[in-house]
Structures are given as C-alpha cells and as structure tokens.
Design a protein around this motif. Structure first.
Motif, PDB file in Angstrom:
ATOM      1  N   UNK A  96       0.830  -1.208   0.000  1.00 56.27           N
ATOM      2  CA  UNK A  96       0.000   0.000   0.000  1.00 56.27           C
ATOM      3  C   UNK A  96       0.864   1.259   0.000  1.00 56.27           C
ATOM      4  N   UNK A  97       1.925   1.245   0.790  1.00 57.38           N
ATOM      5  CA  UNK A  97       2.813   2.410   0.865  1.00 57.38           C
ATOM      6  C   UNK A  97       3.521   2.662  -0.462  1.00 57.38           C
TER       7      UNK A  97
ATOM      8  N   UNK B 257      -6.990   2.525  -2.767  1.00 57.89           N
ATOM      9  CA  UNK B 257      -7.534   2.939  -1.478  1.00 57.89           C
ATOM     10  C   UNK B 257      -8.964   2.401  -1.380  1.00 57.89           C
ATOM     11  N   UNK B 258      -9.148   1.368  -0.549  1.00 58.17           N
ATOM     12  CA  UNK B 258     -10.456   0.708  -0.477  1.00 58.17           C
ATOM     13  C   UNK B 258     -11.532   1.608   0.135  1.00 58.17           C
TER      14      UNK B 258
ATOM     15  N   UNK C 167      -7.497   1.878   5.032  1.00 59.02           N
ATOM     16  CA  UNK C 167      -8.234   0.696   4.568  1.00 59.02           C
ATOM     17  C   UNK C 167      -7.893   0.407   3.113  1.00 59.02           C
ATOM     18  N   UNK C 168      -7.321  -0.764   2.854  1.00 62.87           N
ATOM     19  CA  UNK C 168      -6.956  -1.149   1.490  1.00 62.87           C
ATOM     20  C   UNK C 168      -7.511  -2.516   1.104  1.00 62.87           C
ATOM     21  N   UNK C 169      -8.275  -3.142   1.984  1.00 61.14           N
ATOM     22  CA  UNK C 169      -8.868  -4.437   1.690  1.00 61.14           C
ATOM     23  C   UNK C 169     -10.388  -4.385   1.873  1.00 61.14           C
ATOM     24  N   UNK C 170     -11.082  -5.158   1.079  1.00 58.75           N
ATOM     25  CA  UNK C 170     -12.546  -5.220   1.118  1.00 58.75           C
ATOM     26  C   UNK C 170     -12.964  -6.550   1.724  1.00 58.75           C
ATOM     27  N   UNK C 171     -13.803  -6.545   2.776  1.00 60.21           N
ATOM     28  CA  UNK C 171     -14.241  -7.810   3.383  1.00 60.21           C
ATOM     29  C   UNK C 171     -15.374  -8.468   2.601  1.00 60.21           C
ATOM     30  N   UNK C 172     -15.362  -9.801   2.598  1.00 59.07           N
ATOM     31  CA  UNK C 172     -16.420 -10.551   1.930  1.00 59.07           C
ATOM     32  C   UNK C 172     -17.173 -11.469   2.887  1.00 59.07           C
ATOM     33  N   UNK C 173     -16.799 -11.430   4.148  1.00 55.88           N
ATOM     34  CA  UNK C 173     -17.497 -12.249   5.130  1.00 55.88           C
ATOM     35  C   UNK C 173     -17.475 -11.552   6.490  1.00 55.88           C
ATOM     36  N   UNK C 174     -18.150 -12.145   7.441  1.00 53.41           N
ATOM     37  CA  UNK C 174     -18.153 -11.631   8.799  1.00 53.41           C
ATOM     38  C   UNK C 174     -18.429 -12.805   9.720  1.00 53.41           C
ATOM     39  N   UNK C 175     -17.601 -12.956  10.744  1.00 50.45           N
ATOM     40  CA  UNK C 175     -17.713 -14.096  11.633  1.00 50.45           C
ATOM     41  C   UNK C 175     -17.629 -13.657  13.085  1.00 50.45           C
TER      42      UNK C 175
END
Length: 447
Positions: A118-119, A125-126, A154-162
C-alpha cells in the motif's frame, strides 16, 4: 477457517525484493486514490488470486455474480486463481508481488507485508473506492476495522463476517456441577471439575496451531485491550510484561489442569470438531463459519439439544467489554492499482452491490448491515441467536496474533505455546524465549 501463516524464509526474501522495487512498481497504473477513472468499459478477463474454500459461499456467490455480469458484457470473465492451502497461497502471493505480477484482485490480510504494498502505491484505497461506489456506509464497522492497517487506512474489502464463540455442552456442565465461566480465570477450575467426571474439557485443533494462539491472545485482550499486541509485534511491549506474564501463567495452568486432550498438538480440525459434536468434550472455541455444523439438524441428534454458546468472558476491571471479542471478517480482497481501470471499477460496483443479499441468502453473515441472513429451515434456535449477536458487537476487536506478529516470531510462538501447555517449559522460560525471538525479528520486519 484457518488464519494466515507465512513462510518466514520466503517472506523475508520477498520483503527484500519489495524494498528494492520501491514505488516504481506502480508506474503505468492508477493513482491509488483515483477510484473513478474515465474511459470506456472494455470487457476482458480479469483475475482474482484468492485463498478460500472452492466450495465455500464466497466463491460460489461471486462466481454466480460474475456470470451474471458477463451476460451483459460479452468478453468479460472472472478467472479465479485458487490456492486453498494458506501457507502455499501466501508464498505465491508474495512471490508474485515481488515480480510485480499480481492480478487485478488478490486476497491479503492486513499484514506488514500488505502495508508495504500500500505504501508503494500498489493497492487501491479501499475506503475511497467503497465510498465512490456508494456502498461504504452499508458495511459493518467491525468488518471494515478488521481489514485496517495500524494507521487506520483501509486497502482491503471484506467478503465475510464471523463471530467466535465458546460452544459448550450443557449436559456435561451439569454433570460436572459447573456453570459458564464468569471470567477467563475460571477456566482451570472448570477443567478440573470436568476431568473429575471423566470428561475432556476442551476440544482443540492443535495441528493447525492458530486455535491455541487464540487462547494466548485472550488474557492480554481483556487486560489491556488491542493495544498490547499492536505494541508487542513492534517490540514496543514484551511477553514478560504483566499482560504477557498473565497469559503465560494462565496457559500453563490450562495445561496443568488438563483442559486439552492428551496429544492435542496432533489433533486436526475435523477431529477436534468431532470430539465436541460426539459429546466427548465439553467446550469448543470456533467461529460462526461452523454454524451449519453446530446449529442445524446436521448436528448429532444425541447432543443437539445440549449445545449452547457463550462469548469470551469479561470480568470486572477488564479493559474490553463483554461484547468485544474475536469478530473477524476473514481475509480481505485488495485491488491492484497497476491494473485498475473502468472495467474493474464497473465490475466491482456491480458485484459489491449484489453480493450482500446473495451471500446472506446462503445462510452466512454478511459483512454489511443491509442484508438479512437466511436462517436454514433445519436450524436450531442457536442459529438465530448467533446471527443476532452480530448486531451487538462492540468497537474493540481482538485481532488474531498470527496476522499481527512477524512470521518468524509467530512460528516460534506457536511452537513454544505447545511446550508451555504441555508443561515442558515454565511461564518464565516461555516469556524469556519469546522476548528474545521478538527482539531479534521484529525490528527487522517492521523497519
């Protein structure tokens, strides 16, 4: 769900390569903050390098959405490059990064390695991307926070949640004359009582190592909150500090009171779960990715009505609240800045708009708040209770240590934890060994 493990030698070589490569790798690509490029959407094949179960809900849902998008965009194809085995995946991901050959989309945890990318301007930039697509505010705060770097970016996009719970057998607790532990300090007494009536207290997947590492993180999280591991990983805190000492003594006590099965370090994921679902063990610490196995008619009928769950105990004086525990949003997806263009943006807008409802329809917890989980018809009451708990999670997160520590220190920690619980080393020997490993490895990795 196995957490990220990285091969120390390979990671070291790739980190060196990234340092040499510098920012030049992003030349010819998009500015990471230019999330709305102009130009025509020209369909082509785009690729997603990922590490997820091939038969899991994420891949199935995204594949279906990609096929739908392709119908209106002839020539488009989403090619999935899957490596379910996490260590092998990390090796491939970091090697491709060093060679500047990452595809349009790729999975990564919020590790120091990813932060270097990312740097160097190699990841979009997510936060800005999600806001530009009009979906940012639909995401659960905890889901996004899990993907953030230490600086809050924030540079990642989540696809789940636990959510991770302690599942327990009410009948075995009754047999031992005990109640749900009110604090972590009650665990040794719980284990002693269960052992007295011939019950193995806790089922543990020792083979994969991360489950025992969860236990190492619990006491410090309750004592000092998430700041301890944030400092620890950079050698700004020590294992021999009060929070670390408390964890070491507690883990040693768990071993002394027989909390885990003899030979636990060789027990695999499926075997650990079977020990619990067959009624042979009383407690099992695992996440909601196992809801179908633990809260539906798929669960062994002999124990189905005896199963319940409790969250990470929080006693008076804890730095974190009872509704704050491990609530991961899994490995995130990063967007390659070098290959980002109108097509990638257009597909992501289409996919991320449709994904939550489609994913929740499979019975999973969506990383967003605008999709209602479809509870299976064969679910027990626990299923709905677990789903409802997602809306009550607090603001502080207990981060898995294996995604926080440098890989060499993490590997040593996993080995030493087994020795500590087995009684082969004392708590003081454990903290001394780990402080030495941390002091040697962290400064080089986090420089």
């Amino acid at each position: 769900m196995k957490q990220a493990l990285r091969l120390p030698f390979v990671a070291g070589l790739v980190t060196l390569a990234l340092t040499v490569a510098g920012c030049s790798s992003a030349n010819g690509g998009a500015d990471p903050s230019d999330v709305a490029p102009t130009g025509k959407v020209e369909p082509r094949e785009i690729q997603w390098l990922l590490s997820r179960p091939a038969d899991g809900a994420v891949i199935k849902t995204m594949t279906k959405i990609a096929d739908e998008y392709a119908k209106d965009h002839p020539g488009f194809k989403l090619k999935l490059i899957t490596t379910p085995d996490r260590p092998s995946y990390i090796q491939k991901y970091e090697t491709l990064a060093a060679a500047d050959k990452l595809p349009e989309l790729f999975d990564t945890d919020a590790t120091p390695f990813a932060q270097k990318l990312a740097e160097q301007g190699r990841m979009m930039d997510a936060a800005k991307l999600l806001k530009s697509l009009g979906v940012h505010d639909t995401y659960r705060k905890a889901a996004l926070d899990y993907q953030r770097f230490d600086d809050g970016s924030l540079y990642m996009i989540p696809f789940e949640y636990q959510l991770e719970f302690f599942w327990y057998n009410k009948e075995l607790f009754k047999k031992a004359g005990i109640e749900v532990p009110k604090s972590l300090d009650d665990f040794p007494a719980m284990c002693t009582a269960l052992r007295k009536v011939g019950v193995t207290p806790i089922a543990l997947d020792g083979q994969d190592q991360w489950p025992l590492e969860r236990y190492a993180a619990y006491q410090p999280f309750r004592t000092e909150g998430p700041s301890y591991v944030q400092k620890l990983k950079k050698n700004e805190a020590k294992f021999s500090d009060p929070a670390g000492q408390k964890a070491a003594k507690w883990l040693s006590e768990l071993g002394r009171t027989g909390c885990f099965a003899k030979g636990f370090s060789s027990v695999g994921y499926a075997d650990a779960q079977n020990q619990f679902t067959s009624g042979k063990t009383a407690v099992y610490n695992i996440g909601t990715w196992e809801l179908r196995s633990l809260a539906t008619a798929e669960l062994n009928a002999a124990v189905r009505n005896d199963i319940d769950f409790f969250t990470l105990p929080s006693s008076k004086g804890s730095a974190t609240a009872a509704n704050e525990f491990v609530a991961p949003s899994g490995i995130g997806m990063a967007v390659n800045a070098r290959t980002y263009d109108p097509l990638v943006r257009d597909f992501l807008k289409f996919a991320l708009t449709k994904y939550p409802a489609a994913y929740a329809a499979t019975g999973e917890l969506s990383p967003t708040t605008n999709a209602k989980t479809a509870v299976p018809e064969n679910a027990t009451p626990l299923y709905s209770r677990a789903v409802a708990a997602a809306d009550e999670v607090g603001t502080e997160l207990a981060m898995p240590w294996d995604t926080q520590l440098d890989p060499t220190t993490n590997t040593r920690l996993q080995r030493e934890l087994v020795l500590l619980v087995q009684g082969d080393v004392t708590p003081s020997e454990f903290t001394s060994t780990m402080d030495a490993a941390l002091g040697q490895n962290a400064p080089k990795y986090f420089k």
